[in-house]
Design an enzyme around this catalytic site. Sequence first.
Site, PDB file in Angstrom:
ATOM      1  N   CYS A   1       0.830  -1.212   0.000  1.00  0.00           N
ATOM      2  CA  CYS A   1       0.000   0.000   0.000  1.00  0.00           C
ATOM      3  C   CYS A   1       0.861   1.257   0.000  1.00  0.00           C
ATOM      4  O   CYS A   1       2.082   1.214   0.040  1.00  0.00           O
ATOM      5  CB  CYS A   1      -0.910  -0.013   1.223  1.00  0.00           C
ATOM      6  SG  CYS A   1      -0.001   0.061   2.767  1.00  0.00           S
ATOM      7  N   ALA A  51       3.298   1.599   2.805  1.00  0.00           N
ATOM      8  CA  ALA A  51       4.483   0.766   2.613  1.00  0.00           C
ATOM      9  C   ALA A  51       5.481   1.457   1.688  1.00  0.00           C
ATOM     10  O   ALA A  51       6.698   1.345   1.869  1.00  0.00           O
ATOM     11  CB  ALA A  51       4.088  -0.595   2.045  1.00  0.00           C
ATOM     12  N   ARG A  61      13.336  -4.888   5.971  1.00  0.00           N
ATOM     13  CA  ARG A  61      13.582  -4.639   4.557  1.00  0.00           C
ATOM     14  C   ARG A  61      15.053  -4.715   4.158  1.00  0.00           C
ATOM     15  O   ARG A  61      15.403  -4.572   3.007  1.00  0.00           O
ATOM     16  CB  ARG A  61      12.988  -3.295   4.153  1.00  0.00           C
ATOM     17  CG  ARG A  61      12.762  -3.205   2.666  1.00  0.00           C
ATOM     18  CD  ARG A  61      11.953  -2.005   2.282  1.00  0.00           C
ATOM     19  NE  ARG A  61      12.357  -1.538   0.980  1.00  0.00           N
ATOM     20  CZ  ARG A  61      13.087  -0.468   0.774  1.00  0.00           C
ATOM     21  NH1 ARG A  61      13.485   0.287   1.774  1.00  0.00           N
ATOM     22  NH2 ARG A  61      13.425  -0.110  -0.447  1.00  0.00           N
ATOM     23  N   HIS A 107       5.604   6.353  -2.648  1.00  0.00           N
ATOM     24  CA  HIS A 107       6.898   6.891  -3.088  1.00  0.00           C
ATOM     25  C   HIS A 107       6.727   8.356  -3.464  1.00  0.00           C
ATOM     26  O   HIS A 107       7.512   9.211  -3.079  1.00  0.00           O
ATOM     27  CB  HIS A 107       7.420   6.155  -4.325  1.00  0.00           C
ATOM     28  CG  HIS A 107       7.522   4.671  -4.172  1.00  0.00           C
ATOM     29  ND1 HIS A 107       7.298   3.808  -5.214  1.00  0.00           N
ATOM     30  CD2 HIS A 107       7.824   3.897  -3.110  1.00  0.00           C
ATOM     31  CE1 HIS A 107       7.455   2.570  -4.794  1.00  0.00           C
ATOM     32  NE2 HIS A 107       7.784   2.594  -3.515  1.00  0.00           N
TER      33      HIS A 107
END
Lengths: 527, 454
Positions: free
Chosen positions: A50, A53, A84, A182
């Site tokens: 999403c 994230a 990550r 982003h």
Amino acid sequence: MDVKSTILSKYNAKVFKGRQDHLLEVDAGQTQEIAANARAVPGLMTNRGCCYAGCKGVVLGPLKDTCVITHGPIGCGFYSWGTRRNKARGDGEGRNFIQYCFSTDMQEPDIVFGGDKKLRQAIKEAVTIFHPKHVMICSTCPVGLIGDDIHAVAAEAEKDYGITCVAFSCEGYKGVSQSAGHHIANNGLMKRIIGADDTPPPSKYAVNLLGEYNIGGDGWEVERILKRVGYHVVSVFTGDGALADIARAHTADLNLVQCHRSINYVAEMMKTAYGTDWLKVNFIGLGSAAESLRRIAEFFGDQDLKNRTEEVIADELAAIEPDISYFKSRLEGRRAALFVGGSRSHHYQDLLRDFGVATVLAGYEFGHRDDYEGRQVIPRIKEDADSKNIETLTVAKDDKRYRAFLSPERYEELKSTIGLESYAGMIRDMPDGSWVVDDLNHFETEQFAKLLRPDIFFSGIKDKYVLQKSGVLSRQLHCYDYSGPYAGFRGAVIFGRDLTMGLYAPAWKMVTPPWKAGDREGDAANA
Amino acid sequence: MLELTPNTLAERSALRINPCKTCQPVGALYAALGVHRCLPHSHGSQGCVSYHRTFLTRHFKEPAIASTSSFTEGACVFGGGSNLRTAVKNIFDVYQPDIIAVHTTCLSETIGDDLNAYIMELTIPDDKYVVHTNTPSYVGSHVNGFGNMMAGFIRYLADARAAKNNRVAIFPGFVNPGDIREIKRLAGLMSLDCIMFPDQSDVMDRPMTGDYEMFPPGGTTIAEIQMLGGVLQTLALGEFACAEPALVLKSKCQVESDLMPLPMGIAATDRLLMAMSALSGQAVPRELEDERGRLLDLMLDANPYYHDRKTAIYGDPDTVIGLTALALELGLRPRYIVTGTPGELFTTRVKTLLATYGREDCRVKAGADLFELHQWIKNEPVDLLIGTSYGKQIAKAEDIPLVRAGFPILDRYGHSYNPLVGYQGGLRLAEMIASALMDHYDRTCADEDFDVVM
């Protein structure tokens, strides 16, 4: 029936219609169009995450000098904590926030009566305990729904504590994938951080590394090579990154864009505001790393730098040649499928080619059409309701800080010679007859694995064991299966080693018990 | 490691740091994976289920399947009914499960989606089922989500008019497939015909065969869940995960339950076996008595290495209570016992256990986090940590041996195949704990203190 019809035939009419333009067989020489950055079909097991994230998990999470507070119930902060592999060493003062998870852990009364009080208190506590210079707030789904004004809380915190505090409204339901996050993170960094510190770089040939998240230490390998040639890395977005460095990003001469998808907004906006040119690079793969280095040297145009570049490339390649040859002998002729988030599905095809491994399928989880077809399509991409909800920041030229490194003539020349400010996309580099699939889902993964029978399927953790259990080696390209780095010259050796290790694992040969050996042939015959 | 953590404790009322819990939906997803041919479905934006599948896959090193309603901004405004309808149709068309188990998320809870109404309006193919539960992420933890999903299955499926059968329902709690296999083995040895619900064995521990099956042979069947309405009794293991479904089964089908702690260590396993014995009328067999004896033998043999070693235990409430019981039996000295899941029942239960052994000198906290635990440890260190992978940061920072047990374990392989429950689980834990302490001693002691024989 061909591959596409076989797969689509299993779908009902609506899903068929929704999915048909997301799959294509590469017809080399033709201009092909793919549907991307569109809503996932409810019920189809997408691998997508999403907006939160993308914003917190990908772009902001790696910042080591920043206290990133997740404003929401506990889950989102918890899942994005230390998972990550964006490596970071403590900053000069030994501070490293990425080992920590900060959350407002919202409870029912906060949802009913508003969570801004709790957020305000959480910032106060973070400041009291950790004395951070930078605090970032990332909101999760319910925060947007109940209307907490996180931006007002951030502004207040800046005033009260004399810190930098930036809020990001990156609720999970925004956009159609991580990609929206982003963009939101890029906007926040551009608005509030870049340009805040005018300290000039200590040496010439100053660059920023954009879209390098230092997974498994990739960023460190790239920096090692860049420094060897003679570049100064001002800032990295954002692997092992620091906001203190990003504040000086505009003082660099050139932006190097590794992950196009997640960071191209910053590159574009910095060009407009500060005149910083950008170059799409790829440090994954020997040929592409060398080519990237040559293009960077060409940008600066200095003959000494060019000579030094050739020396470094020759030296690095010589050092790894025996290893590369060996692993190539073990890997040549294999076939690979790649399904990763953004640009990696493209980048790794170069590295695989170095080992003689052909790509039979590649796709992006959250790429846009420009990642597939090249940036020339951007003006023709139709905005839909979901993408319109994500702010497109209009930046103005910063007259005080704007600095064109190149003369207009040289700029025009380099645009065509080294591909300044351009990206041709993945499809163009893919072999005829290979497959491109956008937002590959669980069903299609299984189908393609059966129909194309790749030897290696590069993907993420959610489908890794689906593939492995069906007898196909699966390697994670999000976290490198806890190995790496894979970037640069030395990284290529580690990649070759890991692939060889996986394909030749002794266990593959024992999958079929001897008493069943007659029942099936070629079962899981990877080795 | 964790260099920013100061020794000085500051009052915190809003900032959670390094949590020791996660949200309800992931527990619901895991519970639903323990139902045969079930596809768990997350009603919310798609990031939730992406995180949950990732989390479970990393713990089990197995595929964790689940679908999502993929909410966008529009769905938040207009409600998620249309997304759910589309999803259910597509799931039955493409993946063909027998049942879809829907759980909500903080998104669909906040906008007030009425799942009861949505599901009533669905067109569900014959012999297929859609059930749901509410799992608001801002209440409780993943442990509550697990229990709520079980309760959801019972509400929809358990048949109050089912013919009485001679079976016993076992709710194994929020445990690994290895634990479930062990509980089944114990039930078998006690001649108990049981319905294990949920049952993730043969789902989340599938063998490597070269064939991937999306719906593996394991899991409680729909027929078995329906039959829960007619069982003799429920053995509900783990109060925090199983109290709610046990209560729902009682109120719906009048099935009595024996709610007991997870069978970890001697006393809790004894208790389970005696309950099984009472139900089946069969005495505890020699085989199990021998297992018990072997565990006790090890406990006495290695006693000097356990004795009075200061221990911190953290994780989910049921598991932590089980581990604390075993720690006390071994002679360890619990110093800090914490869970992230809120609820004072936890502290009551742990304090009662501690009092039984005269070990009241211990800090016990529910709704705690690992940052706080670390600060306590900085002020007064412990010799041993028992808990999940996230404690490895503290273990490294303070050089304390860590024994991994509970959810999640993201950084080790094979753990979920083997039990923590029963005498066998006790044997395994007792060995892991002694080895961890002794390895640490070997690694840190002076050469002259180094012994080949210990």
